[in-house]
Write a protein that holds these residues in place. Structure first.
Motif, PDB file in Angstrom:
ATOM      1  N   PRO A  93       0.819  -1.200   0.001  1.00 47.81           N
ATOM      2  CA  PRO A  93       0.016   0.049  -0.179  1.00 47.81           C
ATOM      3  C   PRO A  93       0.880   1.214   0.014  1.00 47.81           C
ATOM      4  N   GLY A  94       0.524   2.294  -1.115  1.00 49.14           N
ATOM      5  CA  GLY A  94       1.117   3.561  -1.103  1.00 49.14           C
ATOM      6  C   GLY A  94       2.222   3.450  -2.092  1.00 49.14           C
ATOM      7  N   ASP A  95       2.620   2.139  -2.630  1.00 47.46           N
ATOM      8  CA  ASP A  95       3.479   2.243  -3.521  1.00 47.46           C
ATOM      9  C   ASP A  95       2.996   2.653  -5.063  1.00 47.46           C
ATOM     10  N   ARG A  96       3.746   3.063  -6.046  1.00 47.28           N
ATOM     11  CA  ARG A  96       3.185   3.625  -7.196  1.00 47.28           C
ATOM     12  C   ARG A  96       3.545   2.773  -8.295  1.00 47.28           C
ATOM     13  N   VAL A  97       2.240   2.614  -8.992  1.00 44.99           N
ATOM     14  CA  VAL A  97       2.190   1.534 -10.155  1.00 44.99           C
ATOM     15  C   VAL A  97       2.142   2.377 -11.197  1.00 44.99           C
ATOM     16  N   ILE A  98       2.640   1.813 -12.458  1.00 42.95           N
ATOM     17  CA  ILE A  98       2.850   2.839 -13.682  1.00 42.95           C
ATOM     18  C   ILE A  98       1.638   2.255 -14.415  1.00 42.95           C
ATOM     19  N   CYS A  99       1.125   2.996 -15.482  1.00 45.29           N
ATOM     20  CA  CYS A  99       0.313   2.516 -16.257  1.00 45.29           C
ATOM     21  C   CYS A  99       0.316   3.664 -17.803  1.00 45.29           C
ATOM     22  N   ASP A 100      -0.375   3.144 -18.830  1.00 45.14           N
ATOM     23  CA  ASP A 100      -0.279   4.426 -19.841  1.00 45.14           C
ATOM     24  C   ASP A 100      -1.642   5.065 -20.036  1.00 45.14           C
ATOM     25  N   VAL A 101      -1.508   5.796 -21.081  1.00 38.18           N
ATOM     26  CA  VAL A 101      -2.829   6.524 -21.114  1.00 38.18           C
ATOM     27  C   VAL A 101      -4.268   5.701 -21.641  1.00 38.18           C
ATOM     28  N   ARG A 102      -3.807   4.568 -22.180  1.00 37.61           N
ATOM     29  CA  ARG A 102      -4.610   3.582 -22.709  1.00 37.61           C
ATOM     30  C   ARG A 102      -5.471   2.595 -21.777  1.00 37.61           C
ATOM     31  N   THR A 103      -4.838   2.849 -20.494  1.00 42.34           N
ATOM     32  CA  THR A 103      -5.466   1.744 -19.391  1.00 42.34           C
ATOM     33  C   THR A 103      -6.668   2.112 -19.415  1.00 42.34           C
ATOM     34  N   SER A 104      -7.638   1.055 -19.035  1.00 36.71           N
ATOM     35  CA  SER A 104      -8.839   1.355 -18.667  1.00 36.71           C
ATOM     36  C   SER A 104      -9.289   1.822 -17.284  1.00 36.71           C
ATOM     37  N   ARG A 105     -10.259   2.641 -17.390  1.00 34.90           N
ATOM     38  CA  ARG A 105     -10.743   3.588 -15.884  1.00 34.90           C
ATOM     39  C   ARG A 105     -10.722   2.417 -14.763  1.00 34.90           C
ATOM     40  N   ALA A 106     -11.574   1.259 -15.038  1.00 30.84           N
ATOM     41  CA  ALA A 106     -11.636   0.214 -14.242  1.00 30.84           C
ATOM     42  C   ALA A 106     -10.469  -0.369 -13.648  1.00 30.84           C
ATOM     43  N   ALA A 107      -9.515  -0.608 -14.462  1.00 34.04           N
ATOM     44  CA  ALA A 107      -8.146  -0.908 -13.941  1.00 34.04           C
ATOM     45  C   ALA A 107      -7.466  -0.033 -13.091  1.00 34.04           C
ATOM     46  N   ILE A 108      -7.667   1.302 -13.176  1.00 32.18           N
ATOM     47  CA  ILE A 108      -7.141   2.396 -12.590  1.00 32.18           C
ATOM     48  C   ILE A 108      -7.712   2.247 -11.056  1.00 32.18           C
ATOM     49  N   GLU A 109      -8.846   2.331 -11.215  1.00 29.81           N
ATOM     50  CA  GLU A 109      -9.733   2.459 -10.078  1.00 29.81           C
ATOM     51  C   GLU A 109      -9.394   1.295  -9.187  1.00 29.81           C
ATOM     52  N   ARG A 110      -9.277  -0.109  -9.778  1.00 31.44           N
ATOM     53  CA  ARG A 110      -8.938  -1.216  -8.808  1.00 31.44           C
ATOM     54  C   ARG A 110      -7.659  -0.782  -8.046  1.00 31.44           C
ATOM     55  N   ILE A 111      -6.608  -0.311  -8.828  1.00 30.29           N
ATOM     56  CA  ILE A 111      -5.307  -0.257  -8.339  1.00 30.29           C
ATOM     57  C   ILE A 111      -5.289   0.827  -7.155  1.00 30.29           C
ATOM     58  N   ARG A 112      -6.274   1.922  -7.405  1.00 29.03           N
ATOM     59  CA  ARG A 112      -6.487   2.790  -6.185  1.00 29.03           C
ATOM     60  C   ARG A 112      -7.159   2.051  -5.101  1.00 29.03           C
ATOM     61  N   ALA A 113      -8.173   1.242  -5.356  1.00 29.04           N
ATOM     62  CA  ALA A 113      -9.018   0.561  -4.256  1.00 29.04           C
ATOM     63  C   ALA A 113      -7.990  -0.324  -3.450  1.00 29.04           C
ATOM     64  N   ASP A 114      -6.939  -0.897  -3.918  1.00 24.92           N
ATOM     65  CA  ASP A 114      -6.229  -1.546  -3.253  1.00 24.92           C
ATOM     66  C   ASP A 114      -5.087  -0.971  -2.536  1.00 24.92           C
ATOM     67  N   ASP A 160       9.970   6.353  -9.198  1.00 24.76           N
ATOM     68  CA  ASP A 160      10.260   5.185  -8.041  1.00 24.76           C
ATOM     69  C   ASP A 160       9.143   4.169  -7.916  1.00 24.76           C
ATOM     70  N   GLY A 161       8.605   3.887  -9.118  1.00 25.06           N
ATOM     71  CA  GLY A 161       7.448   2.838  -9.047  1.00 25.06           C
ATOM     72  C   GLY A 161       8.118   1.519  -8.824  1.00 25.06           C
ATOM     73  N   VAL A 162       7.099   0.760  -8.579  1.00 20.03           N
ATOM     74  CA  VAL A 162       7.594  -0.881  -8.082  1.00 20.03           C
ATOM     75  C   VAL A 162       7.165  -1.712  -9.293  1.00 20.03           C
ATOM     76  N   ALA A 163       6.202  -1.551 -10.006  1.00 19.89           N
ATOM     77  CA  ALA A 163       5.752  -2.317 -11.235  1.00 19.89           C
ATOM     78  C   ALA A 163       4.506  -1.519 -12.167  1.00 19.89           C
ATOM     79  N   GLY A 164       4.363  -2.379 -13.033  1.00 24.46           N
ATOM     80  CA  GLY A 164       3.222  -1.611 -13.844  1.00 24.46           C
ATOM     81  C   GLY A 164       3.163  -2.552 -15.123  1.00 24.46           C
ATOM     82  N   GLY A 165       2.369  -1.752 -15.984  1.00 27.28           N
ATOM     83  CA  GLY A 165       1.948  -2.356 -17.139  1.00 27.28           C
ATOM     84  C   GLY A 165       1.352  -1.327 -18.345  1.00 27.28           C
ATOM     85  N   GLU A 166       0.913  -2.191 -19.632  1.00 24.53           N
ATOM     86  CA  GLU A 166       0.511  -1.344 -20.549  1.00 24.53           C
ATOM     87  C   GLU A 166      -0.525  -1.986 -21.410  1.00 24.53           C
TER      88      GLU A 166
END
Length: 276
Positions: A207-228, A250-256
């Protein structure tokens, strides 16, 4: 019994793709069918895109939390092959095998591996073993089996047919240079890559770590990242941009959406080790 999971997981470089498959294997082994992801406002959306819509699903907290994490938590990996003069292939396979006990991860799965006539065919059998079914395993720059871009539905057709015909648990397909891995579940459904970012985060971040994504990432995925409890950071499309962003924040992980997945451990930490 068969697992019909609708969410699994894909980092850039072939090591990133392999890491994603390790996580994906545990998702298939430890979770029931994943039907939907509940977004922050209480909406539930489908894990499988329909009619071109961008939807994702994950019911409740991160579903793979029960599986012990093997992400590097305290620094760079230690390679079992110390001789820098050893063949690069041997050092790379040693690195992957030290990353996780592969027999434990994959032995329980009935899976197909589509190498797309690309570089994945050079090492796939040594990593996944003889129980998997291999498609288009021989590297061939003319790509006679299908397009080396697994985002194209026609490129995934052979894998889907194999899963359904052989009643497999899942399938993985690599792109030509094996830095992208995408997945189909036991029903032959394609798992849209950006839908898997929350599961990568759930495995590797706290919790609190940064997770990267790109501008095409779905809203639901981003909301799920925040919710967790993680902090999504959106950046430009492309793995060249993503790797820079991972350092900057200083992100830990991510995807696109393209199927690249990113893990901090494989970039600046890796560069400090002369063995790879």
């Amino acid at each position: 019994g068969r697992v019909s999971a609708r969410a699994i997981v894909p980092r850039t470089s072939a090591a990133a793709a392999a890491e994603t498959i390790i996580i994906a294997a545990r998702v298939f082994r430890h979770t029931p069918a994943i039907k939907s992801i509940t977004t922050a406002d209480g909406r539930s959306t489908s894990a499988v895109p329909r009619s071109g819509s961008q939807r994702i699903n994950a019911t409740g907290p991160a579903v793979i939390a029960s599986a012990p994490s093997r992400c590097f938590a305290s620094g760079p990996p230690v390679f079992s092959v110390k001789d820098a003069a050893a063949p690069a292939k041997d050092r790379y396979i040693a690195f992957l095998r030290e990353r996780a006990p592969f027999p434990e991860d994959f032995a329980a799965l009935r899976m197909a591996v589509d190498c797309s006539n690309g570089t994945a065919g050079l090492i796939a059998r040594e990593i996944f073993g003889e129980n998997a079914i291999y498609l288009n395993e021989t590297p061939d720059g003319e790509f006679p089996g299908h397009s080396p871009n697994p985002l194209l539905p026609e490129a995934r057709r052979q894998l889907r047919e194999t899963i359904l015909e052989k009643h497999l648990d899942c399938g993985v397909i690599f792109d030509g240079d094996a830095d992208r891995a995408m997945f189909l579940d036991g029903e032959g459904n394609f798992i849209q890559p950006d839908f898997l970012i929350p599961f990568v985060a759930g495995e590797c971040a706290k919790p609190g770590d940064r997770v990267i994504c790109d501008v095409r990432t779905s809203r639901a995925a981003i909301e799920r990242i925040r919710a967790d409890g993680f902090r999504p950071v959106m950046g430009k499309v492309g793995h060249a941009n993503a790797k820079v962003l991972l350092r900057e924040v200083d992100g830990v992980a991510g995807g696109e959406l393209a199927g690249h997945y990113y893990f901090r451990d494989f970039f600046w930490w890796r560069q400090q080790n002369s063995n790879l």
